[in-house]
Design a protein around this motif. Structure first.
Motif, short mmCIF file in Angstrom:
data_model
loop_
_atom_site.label_atom_id
_atom_site.label_comp_id
_atom_site.label_asym_id
_atom_site.label_seq_id
_atom_site.Cartn_x
_atom_site.Cartn_y
_atom_site.Cartn_z
N LYS A 85 0.84 -1.19 0.00
CA LYS A 85 0.00 0.00 0.00
C LYS A 85 0.88 1.25 0.00
N LYS A 92 0.56 5.85 0.07
CA LYS A 92 -0.30 7.02 0.18
C LYS A 92 0.40 8.18 -0.51
N SER A 96 1.92 -2.30 6.31
CA SER A 96 0.61 -2.84 6.65
C SER A 96 0.57 -3.37 8.08
N GLU A 128 -0.84 -0.54 -4.46
CA GLU A 128 -2.24 -0.14 -4.37
C GLU A 128 -2.34 1.02 -3.39
N GLU A 129 -3.12 2.04 -3.75
CA GLU A 129 -3.26 3.19 -2.87
C GLU A 129 -3.97 2.78 -1.59
N LEU A 130 -3.41 3.18 -0.45
CA LEU A 130 -3.97 2.85 0.86
C LEU A 130 -5.36 3.44 1.01
N ARG A 131 -5.49 4.70 0.68
CA ARG A 131 -6.79 5.37 0.72
C ARG A 131 -6.67 6.60 -0.16
#
Length: 150
Positions: A4, A6, A28, A134-137
């Protein structure tokens, strides 16, 4: 599974990249030796206690080898050696560990694999061959500032 990340905006006063955006990998979770030993136990015939005993022994032997100035190689992972930071001296004769040695650290060099694509040769870390990001949020202004820390 994926790593992940950001997005963070560089808002440091002195940065020539002020206002620009960067991705920063996030952690993570933390995995302990005990947890890794349990996973190894499930996929092999070796017990967790035996695995932990071997890993404990590995830690001691690795420290001994590094302190003796040796490079430690783990096939499929990479190598470790001791590195040092030092300050300058006007001449070689004036350089001393007490005045110029600033510290020590571990240098990790991942094992690499060569790739040839469109006539270009590149290298990548073997252990990261399958990495996906993958973007965390999604962007949140409260999380977006780069700190002044190095």
């Amino acid at each position: 599974m994926s790593v992940k990340y950001k997005l963070i905006q560089d808002n440091r006063e002195t940065s020539k990249f002020r206002g620009q955006w960067y991705a920063r990998a996030t952690v993570s979770s933390v995995v302990t030796l005990k947890q890794m030993a349990e996973k190894i136990e499930r996929s092999t015939t070796v017990t967790r206690s035996d695995i932990l005993a071997v890993l404990d022994g590995l830690s001691e032997v690795m420290q001994e080898e590094l302190l003796n100035g040796n490079r430690v190689i783990f096939d499929g992972i990479g190598s470790f050696k001791v590195g040092m930071s030092s300050g300058p001296a006007p001449t070689a004769e004036e350089w001393t560990t007490t005045k110029n040695l600033r510290g020590s650290h571990i240098v990790f060099r991942p094992e690499t694999v060569d790739h040839v694509s469109q006539g270009r040769r590149t290298r990548s870390a073997r252990i990261l061959q399958e990495v996906k990001f993958e973007e965390l949020r999604k962007y949140n202004p409260a999380d977006s500032q780069m700190s002044q820390e190095p």
